[in-house]
Design a protein around this motif. Sequence first.
Motif, PDB file in Angstrom:
ATOM      1  N   VAL A 119      84.242  41.840 -28.395  1.00 43.72           N
ATOM      2  CA  VAL A 119      83.250  42.872 -28.507  1.00 43.72           C
ATOM      3  C   VAL A 119      83.249  43.189 -26.674  1.00 43.72           C
ATOM      4  N   VAL A 120      83.201  42.239 -26.023  1.00 40.78           N
ATOM      5  CA  VAL A 120      83.293  42.495 -24.749  1.00 40.78           C
ATOM      6  C   VAL A 120      84.358  43.421 -24.113  1.00 40.78           C
ATOM      7  N   LEU A 121      85.625  42.964 -24.767  1.00 39.34           N
ATOM      8  CA  LEU A 121      86.845  43.819 -24.611  1.00 39.34           C
ATOM      9  C   LEU A 121      86.767  45.391 -24.829  1.00 39.34           C
ATOM     10  N   VAL A 122      86.116  45.311 -25.903  1.00 43.24           N
ATOM     11  CA  VAL A 122      85.996  46.757 -26.559  1.00 43.24           C
ATOM     12  C   VAL A 122      84.771  47.595 -25.764  1.00 43.24           C
ATOM     13  N   LEU A 123      83.928  47.188 -25.263  1.00 47.61           N
ATOM     14  CA  LEU A 123      82.951  47.454 -24.146  1.00 47.61           C
ATOM     15  C   LEU A 123      83.592  48.020 -22.784  1.00 47.61           C
ATOM     16  N   LEU A 124      84.493  47.268 -22.519  1.00 52.14           N
ATOM     17  CA  LEU A 124      85.287  47.416 -21.211  1.00 52.14           C
ATOM     18  C   LEU A 124      86.004  48.770 -21.341  1.00 52.14           C
ATOM     19  N   MET A 125      86.612  48.596 -22.464  1.00 59.72           N
ATOM     20  CA  MET A 125      87.669  49.798 -22.726  1.00 59.72           C
ATOM     21  C   MET A 125      86.692  51.105 -23.218  1.00 59.72           C
TER      22      MET A 125
END
Length: 161
Positions: A119-125
Amino acid sequence: MDQLPDFWRTEVFHPLSVHFPIVLLLLATLFKFIALWSSKITWDHGGRFLLILGVIGVWISIYTGNLADGIVSRQLCDPTVLKEHENFAYTTAWLFSIALILELLTRYIDLIKTRIVSVVLVLLMFSGSVTLAYVGHLGAELVYQQAAGVNIPSEDCAEFN
């Protein structure tokens, strides 16, 4: 021949190199978002592949943008738009680069592969995609409102005869 053809003008390299990473990074974000809810590993792997290509491309775009900067900035009525374009481009590149590092860490260190990290990865992206859209808006403003890097022909277009 007095000058090089338009293709070899340094400031032309930037628009030639910038469009692929835009598409690659936006698609990578979409793929990773879908991968959060899909059981198919294809979305996750596709997102990773697109992210890798997009990050490489975004840094090439930064490089070509820096090449164009010295040529284009002398012709602008409002160079602050160019500076803001550059600053947000770096922000975009770093957001996606950090996302790629996190992605590679989750790929090769299974201990940190959790739903929260995904989820953090998707939020960064997603944050990178928002800044990417703003960078594109500023780039369009530079070209269409200030004619950045545009070769404006003479009134009678005599140079094309």
